[in-house]
Design a protein around this motif. Sequence first.
Motif, PDB file in Angstrom:
ATOM      1  N   HIS A 123       5.410   1.444   6.499  1.00 54.70           N
ATOM      2  CA  HIS A 123       4.378   2.456   6.331  1.00 54.70           C
ATOM      3  C   HIS A 123       3.075   1.789   5.887  1.00 54.70           C
ATOM      4  O   HIS A 123       2.568   2.008   4.792  1.00 54.70           O
ATOM      5  CB  HIS A 123       4.817   3.493   5.303  1.00 54.70           C
ATOM      6  N   VAL A 124       2.520   0.990   6.780  1.00 60.05           N
ATOM      7  CA  VAL A 124       1.346   0.193   6.452  1.00 60.05           C
ATOM      8  C   VAL A 124       0.153   1.056   6.079  1.00 60.05           C
ATOM      9  O   VAL A 124      -0.656   0.687   5.215  1.00 60.05           O
ATOM     10  CB  VAL A 124       0.994  -0.751   7.621  1.00 60.05           C
ATOM     11  N   ALA A 125       0.001   2.224   6.698  1.00 58.96           N
ATOM     12  CA  ALA A 125      -1.143   3.081   6.394  1.00 58.96           C
ATOM     13  C   ALA A 125      -1.133   3.510   4.934  1.00 58.96           C
ATOM     14  O   ALA A 125      -2.192   3.769   4.354  1.00 58.96           O
ATOM     15  CB  ALA A 125      -1.138   4.306   7.306  1.00 58.96           C
ATOM     16  N   LEU A 126       0.044   3.557   4.339  1.00 60.50           N
ATOM     17  CA  LEU A 126       0.153   3.954   2.941  1.00 60.50           C
ATOM     18  C   LEU A 126      -0.089   2.780   2.011  1.00 60.50           C
ATOM     19  O   LEU A 126      -0.919   2.843   1.104  1.00 60.50           O
ATOM     20  CB  LEU A 126       1.527   4.575   2.690  1.00 60.50           C
ATOM     21  N   TRP A 127       0.617   1.680   2.220  1.00 60.38           N
ATOM     22  CA  TRP A 127       0.457   0.589   1.261  1.00 60.38           C
ATOM     23  C   TRP A 127      -0.831  -0.203   1.442  1.00 60.38           C
ATOM     24  O   TRP A 127      -1.265  -0.908   0.525  1.00 60.38           O
ATOM     25  CB  TRP A 127       1.679  -0.326   1.231  1.00 60.38           C
ATOM     26  N   ARG A 128      -1.485  -0.057   2.577  1.00 59.28           N
ATOM     27  CA  ARG A 128      -2.813  -0.668   2.733  1.00 59.28           C
ATOM     28  C   ARG A 128      -3.791  -0.092   1.718  1.00 59.28           C
ATOM     29  O   ARG A 128      -4.745  -0.755   1.290  1.00 59.28           O
ATOM     30  CB  ARG A 128      -3.327  -0.421   4.154  1.00 59.28           C
ATOM     31  N   LYS A 129      -3.536   1.150   1.292  1.00 57.77           N
ATOM     32  CA  LYS A 129      -4.420   1.798   0.322  1.00 57.77           C
ATOM     33  C   LYS A 129      -4.349   1.129  -1.043  1.00 57.77           C
ATOM     34  O   LYS A 129      -5.257   1.313  -1.863  1.00 57.77           O
ATOM     35  CB  LYS A 129      -4.065   3.281   0.201  1.00 57.77           C
ATOM     36  N   PHE A 130      -3.291   0.377  -1.315  1.00 55.64           N
ATOM     37  CA  PHE A 130      -3.220  -0.329  -2.586  1.00 55.64           C
ATOM     38  C   PHE A 130      -4.422  -1.268  -2.712  1.00 55.64           C
ATOM     39  O   PHE A 130      -5.016  -1.382  -3.779  1.00 55.64           O
ATOM     40  CB  PHE A 130      -1.935  -1.145  -2.709  1.00 55.64           C
ATOM     41  N   ARG A 131      -4.739  -1.947  -1.612  1.00 52.90           N
ATOM     42  CA  ARG A 131      -5.887  -2.846  -1.600  1.00 52.90           C
ATOM     43  C   ARG A 131      -7.197  -2.095  -1.419  1.00 52.90           C
ATOM     44  O   ARG A 131      -8.177  -2.342  -2.126  1.00 52.90           O
ATOM     45  CB  ARG A 131      -5.753  -3.870  -0.484  1.00 52.90           C
ATOM     46  N   GLU A 132      -7.234  -1.205  -0.451  1.00 50.66           N
ATOM     47  CA  GLU A 132      -8.492  -0.595  -0.049  1.00 50.66           C
ATOM     48  C   GLU A 132      -8.964   0.507  -0.995  1.00 50.66           C
ATOM     49  O   GLU A 132     -10.159   0.795  -1.052  1.00 50.66           O
ATOM     50  CB  GLU A 132      -8.363  -0.046   1.371  1.00 50.66           C
ATOM     51  N   GLU A 133      -8.029   1.131  -1.741  1.00 53.36           N
ATOM     52  CA  GLU A 133      -8.411   2.228  -2.632  1.00 53.36           C
ATOM     53  C   GLU A 133      -8.043   1.962  -4.092  1.00 53.36           C
ATOM     54  O   GLU A 133      -8.902   2.030  -4.970  1.00 53.36           O
ATOM     55  CB  GLU A 133      -7.766   3.536  -2.155  1.00 53.36           C
ATOM     56  N   LEU A 134      -6.785   1.674  -4.366  1.00 50.02           N
ATOM     57  CA  LEU A 134      -6.360   1.543  -5.756  1.00 50.02           C
ATOM     58  C   LEU A 134      -6.994   0.339  -6.444  1.00 50.02           C
ATOM     59  O   LEU A 134      -7.409   0.429  -7.603  1.00 50.02           O
ATOM     60  CB  LEU A 134      -4.835   1.452  -5.834  1.00 50.02           C
ATOM     61  N   PRO A 161      -9.968  -1.348  -5.814  1.00 49.07           N
ATOM     62  CA  PRO A 161     -11.372  -1.182  -6.200  1.00 49.07           C
ATOM     63  C   PRO A 161     -11.617  -0.011  -7.148  1.00 49.07           C
ATOM     64  O   PRO A 161     -12.422  -0.122  -8.076  1.00 49.07           O
ATOM     65  CB  PRO A 161     -12.092  -0.990  -4.866  1.00 49.07           C
ATOM     66  N   LYS A 162     -10.914   1.099  -6.955  1.00 52.50           N
ATOM     67  CA  LYS A 162     -11.204   2.319  -7.723  1.00 52.50           C
ATOM     68  C   LYS A 162     -10.718   2.242  -9.160  1.00 52.50           C
ATOM     69  O   LYS A 162     -11.397   2.709 -10.089  1.00 52.50           O
ATOM     70  CB  LYS A 162     -10.580   3.527  -7.031  1.00 52.50           C
ATOM     71  N   PHE A 163      -9.529   1.668  -9.375  1.00 57.01           N
ATOM     72  CA  PHE A 163      -8.945   1.712 -10.700  1.00 57.01           C
ATOM     73  C   PHE A 163      -8.906   0.361 -11.422  1.00 57.01           C
ATOM     74  O   PHE A 163      -8.834   0.339 -12.645  1.00 57.01           O
ATOM     75  CB  PHE A 163      -7.512   2.249 -10.618  1.00 57.01           C
ATOM     76  N   ILE A 164      -8.912  -0.730 -10.687  1.00 54.84           N
ATOM     77  CA  ILE A 164      -8.728  -2.033 -11.328  1.00 54.84           C
ATOM     78  C   ILE A 164     -10.037  -2.822 -11.354  1.00 54.84           C
ATOM     79  O   ILE A 164     -10.507  -3.219 -12.425  1.00 54.84           O
ATOM     80  CB  ILE A 164      -7.613  -2.825 -10.626  1.00 54.84           C
TER      81      ILE A 164
END
Length: 608
Positions: free
Chosen positions: A584-595, A597-600
């Motif tokens: 489910h690459v569309a989901l875990w790609r968000k770890f880099r692209e969203e989580l 930058p946004k939280f860390i």
Amino acid sequence: MPGYIRPSPRYHRSEMNCIYNSTINFLFALGLVFSALPARGQTAAAPPVSAERLVGTWGAERVLGPQVRGELTLTREADTWRARIAGFEAPARVEGTQVSVVLPGGQGELRATRSKDGKRIRGHWIQPRVQMSGMKFASPVELRALRADVWRGQVAPLEDRFSLYLVVRKETDGTVTAFLRNPERNVGNRVLFRVSVEGNTVRLTPTKGGATYQGTFDADSERLSLHYPPFETTFDFTRRERSQAVGLYARTPAPGPYVYRPPVAEDDGWKTASLADVGMDAQPLRELVQQILDQEPSPESAPAIQGLLVARRGRLVVEEYFQGFDKERPHDLRSAAKTYASVLVGIALDQGAPFTVDTPVLSLLPEYQGKVAHLDERKRRLDVAHLMSMSTGLACDDDDAESPGNEDRLEDSVPDWYKYTLDLPMVSEPGAKGVYCSANINLVGGVLRNTTKRWIPEFFTEHLAAPLQMRDYHLDLMPDGEQYLGGGIYMRPRDALKLGQLYLSGGTWNGRRVVSKRWVEQSIAKHATMNEKQTYGYTWWRHELKVGERVFSEYEACGNGGQLVMVVPELDLVVMFTAGNYNHVALWRKFREELLPKFIMAAVRSGK
């Protein structure tokens, strides 16, 4: 081969080849069968029940092996050596400083070296194939002399664990539905079933096409027994409260509001600190972890984050685990482990190994001289750099099931995976294009084996794991016993995070030089373009991330499911996610692209 799951692309692939043979329907395509086990003395079937009787959470956890683990003792009497472990006793073979033991029935073997003073025997324990992946693994082991002619140590192979949770719910329209969860492999992801009961026969019917499966439920004993064909074993399900379903929920029991606590320093080399100590705001991290904790099991797609670690300024400041994982449980790194291939190359070159990145690969593998198929001038120009940048031009594409070099074709029936890769036809000029191919990276192992004259696990342990203070890791092996460099190492997340810190620190760990700064800089430089958003170094992915109005360079080791070791040099930041979102690459790609930058990254205070 029956009894285990093939180590196909679903096992190793990174973001570019994350789609493997449908984990979504995996459990059911292999023949899911529920069977009832009658209570003792029962001669008649239990009275019929309705589907509503099954509403609730059911769970089954199994350790599938290996059988052999624990204390290993070697003894010498005159010229006779013996080994004892887990009820087995077998002869040991000693040739000079080399010590080997092979247990009967293929139950395991020792491959080790005795120190010059005779006080230690260090090496690896090779366990039988695990059913989860079908691979053998080599785990480090050390025996110490208790007295003259007696050595003893602990064998800790990879534990073959498998958990299944079945959640049955009554919907508002009165229907009863069910979904499965499996934290180790993501089995049953995004599959929803309608549940019906006729007598004591249970039927599971997919809501969106596919086959209907059936089983039985023993109402008296409250038991569901699941026969799982790939493992040739039975899973006995019992009802579970939340406090008994540690792998189903982020935390068990429900933890309430998250309270940040700095990690605890141990003897693994990590210095620890609080977020405030390194100039980071705790609030964004609290928000991120709270979101993970608040997530409820559902048939819908959702992040399955199992570990989150953050280091800044060389100090570990966040360490959180979820879904039954903890700091001591090694995690499957999948294709993030590919990055170790180029690190080993750099170490070998630093030590004077007789090659460069420009050396033609065929010249380094003389055992295949005159035996390589489809040999042309392009293949003769194929060099080590092309392997590490996945730009070989070979007919090898893990995203194309029809590609001759697809990782799925590296099976046990192929005796020599290096030769299989060399035999692939050329489809383009070396260096012209980056194409994701696990076999390319694995072939780097042939170069290392020949130029260092070492078994790769020995080289890995001595020159990388030992200086990085790693422990309790497990290296997967090819059918011929050599280490597979295409991915799949199991490692403690704290140790895996050190890879990013090693490179951020220019090749040093706690002041000790492990690999040269020159090699670090060369490895993370651009060597291939994979797609519009991603470039590739020597087994490192390269990206640009935007936070507010600023754009930051980031490089990472990346594996299917969300195994990410991410480095942001400008912020002196290393972050690791481990997760179970396989396929489910569309989901875990968000770890880099969203989580990230946004939280860390956003938690780093400006100017701090």
